[in-house]
Design a protein around this motif. Structure first.
Motif, mmCIF file in Angstrom:
data_model
loop_
_atom_site.group_PDB
_atom_site.id
_atom_site.type_symbol
_atom_site.label_atom_id
_atom_site.label_comp_id
_atom_site.label_asym_id
_atom_site.label_seq_id
_atom_site.Cartn_x
_atom_site.Cartn_y
_atom_site.Cartn_z
ATOM 1 N N PRO A 135 -4.308 1.772 0.665
ATOM 2 C CA PRO A 135 -2.408 1.290 -0.251
ATOM 3 C C PRO A 135 -2.607 0.033 -0.333
ATOM 4 O O PRO A 135 -3.078 -1.002 -0.200
ATOM 5 N N TRP A 136 -1.520 0.172 -1.015
ATOM 6 C CA TRP A 136 -1.106 -1.477 -1.012
ATOM 7 C C TRP A 136 -1.058 -2.167 0.126
ATOM 8 O O TRP A 136 -1.149 -3.849 -0.196
ATOM 9 N N ARG A 137 0.280 -2.022 0.376
ATOM 10 C CA ARG A 137 0.621 -2.675 1.935
ATOM 11 C C ARG A 137 -1.237 -3.094 3.298
ATOM 12 O O ARG A 137 -1.004 -4.155 3.476
ATOM 13 N N HIS A 141 -2.062 -6.672 3.395
ATOM 14 C CA HIS A 141 -2.333 -6.798 4.999
ATOM 15 C C HIS A 141 -3.064 -8.075 5.223
ATOM 16 O O HIS A 141 -3.066 -8.945 5.497
ATOM 17 N N ARG A 174 15.940 -2.446 5.902
ATOM 18 C CA ARG A 174 14.459 -3.093 4.970
ATOM 19 C C ARG A 174 14.311 -4.559 4.094
ATOM 20 O O ARG A 174 15.721 -4.475 4.038
ATOM 21 N N GLU A 180 7.291 -5.132 -3.362
ATOM 22 C CA GLU A 180 6.907 -4.010 -2.464
ATOM 23 C C GLU A 180 8.512 -4.315 -2.414
ATOM 24 O O GLU A 180 9.369 -5.487 -2.212
ATOM 25 N N TRP A 182 9.512 -2.921 1.893
ATOM 26 C CA TRP A 182 8.781 -2.142 3.654
ATOM 27 C C TRP A 182 10.242 -1.836 4.591
ATOM 28 O O TRP A 182 11.483 -2.580 4.365
ATOM 29 N N PRO A 270 6.350 2.459 3.454
ATOM 30 C CA PRO A 270 5.743 1.146 3.971
ATOM 31 C C PRO A 270 6.411 0.174 5.100
ATOM 32 O O PRO A 270 8.024 0.725 4.781
ATOM 33 N N THR A 271 5.539 0.108 6.600
ATOM 34 C CA THR A 271 5.854 -0.036 7.473
ATOM 35 C C THR A 271 5.489 -1.826 7.694
ATOM 36 O O THR A 271 4.669 -1.844 7.740
ATOM 37 N N SER A 272 5.903 -2.006 8.182
ATOM 38 C CA SER A 272 5.286 -3.618 8.829
ATOM 39 C C SER A 272 5.506 -3.269 9.930
ATOM 40 O O SER A 272 6.376 -3.785 10.217
ATOM 41 N N TYR A 274 1.924 -1.205 9.913
ATOM 42 C CA TYR A 274 1.432 -0.371 9.109
ATOM 43 C C TYR A 274 1.298 0.201 9.768
ATOM 44 O O TYR A 274 1.268 1.589 9.647
#
Length: 286
Positions: A135-137, A141, A174, A180, A182, A270-272, A274
């Motif tokens: 994934p992009w995330r 990272h 958010r 993006e 997240w 999408p979380t931070s 991830y």
């Protein structure tokens, strides 16, 4: 800073430019991670020298895919000469196979034990369309991690809260950029002279309007490198569990949205960081 791809594919060879396939995320990731001040096109590859960035390959032979390369195509000694002559602080290998081909070792992502003189080595995820399952995330990272480390800037101290209601829903905020959106737990940096609790109470008041709560246990502490806050190359977050009565989530800060989530709902967002859903499950014994 030098980025080292594995070898030129046919699109890049035809364009005479690095990472020229329009489906390759390399140039977008450079900008999103703040290595560059703007989004560059492959044809502008020499202009990024003004940003302190050079680009090369571990192997020079053009192939349809990296699987077509042979051991003799790689030249680790050439990369060593580049390091000793140009003395970059870092060489970032764009994909594990670029590093493995050059040195005959299977690396993990991130900082490597091997150095080339004073030049440190870092392995990033591949940005090739063939690696689209990542994934992009996750790709971002690792680019952010290298950007923060390469900046040489200090690490900021911060606190965050897992705000949980009686139904074990978690309150998330958010945020977004041009690349993006997240979701992240509330919190932020610790000001000079503040304790963890003082900083967290200030942040929850400013971001969510929460005034009355009992600070729970420390559930996690982690350091992340990235270029976000001016003057800092990352942040160490101490994350605390905060249980509160249910209330209507609303945004009173610069966040774009505030919302309650069941933990399982976070698995598809999408979380931070991830791996946040796993951290939350561990913290609240789900």
């Amino acid at each position: 800073m030098i980025f080292c791809g594995i070898n030129p594919g046919r699109v890049s060879a035809a364009a005479r430019a690095h990472f020229a396939n329009p489906r390759n995320d390399f140039w977008r990731l450079l900008h999103a991670a703040r290595f560059t001040s703007r989004l560059y096109e492959p044809a502008e590859q020499f202009e990024v020298l003004q940003e302190g960035i050079g680009i090369t390959n571990a192997a020079s032979r053009t192939t349809p895919g990296s699987g077509d390369l042979r051991k003799g195509d790689f030249d680790g000694e050439r990369l060593a000469r580049i390091a000793f002559e140009l003395k970059p602080q870092w060489i970032g290998f764009v994909g594990k196979e670029a590093y493995r081909g050059a040195f005959g070792e299977r690396p993990e992502l991130g900082v490597q034990a091997r150095t080339l003189g004073d030049t440190r080595l870092f392995v990033l995820t591949s940005t090739s369309p063939a690696n689209a399952s990542v994934p992009w995330r996750v790709r971002l990272h690792w680019f952010q991690e290298l950007a923060g480390r390469a900046s040489g800037l200090p690490i900021r101290q911060g606190v965050r809260a897992l705000v949980v209601d009686p139904d074990d829903r978690v309150l998330m905020l958010r945020y977004g950029s041009s690349y993006e959106h997240w979701w992240i737990t509330p919190g932020g940096g610790i000001d000079v002279g503040e304790s963890d609790e003082q900083a967290l109470r200030r942040e929850l008041r400013e971001e969510l309007g929460i005034e009355d709560f009992e600070l729970g246990e420390l559930v996690d502490e982690r350091e992340r490198h990235f270029l976000g806050e001016p003057g800092f190359g990352g942040q160490t977050n101490r994350i605390y569990l905060v249980r509160v009565p249910a209330f209507e989530a609303q945004v009173i800060s610069e966040a774009e949205e505030a919302r309650w989530f069941a933990v399982d709902e976070l698995d598809v967002l999408p979380t931070s960081p991830y791996d946040l859903p796993e951290l939350i499950r561990s913290a609240i014994d789900l």
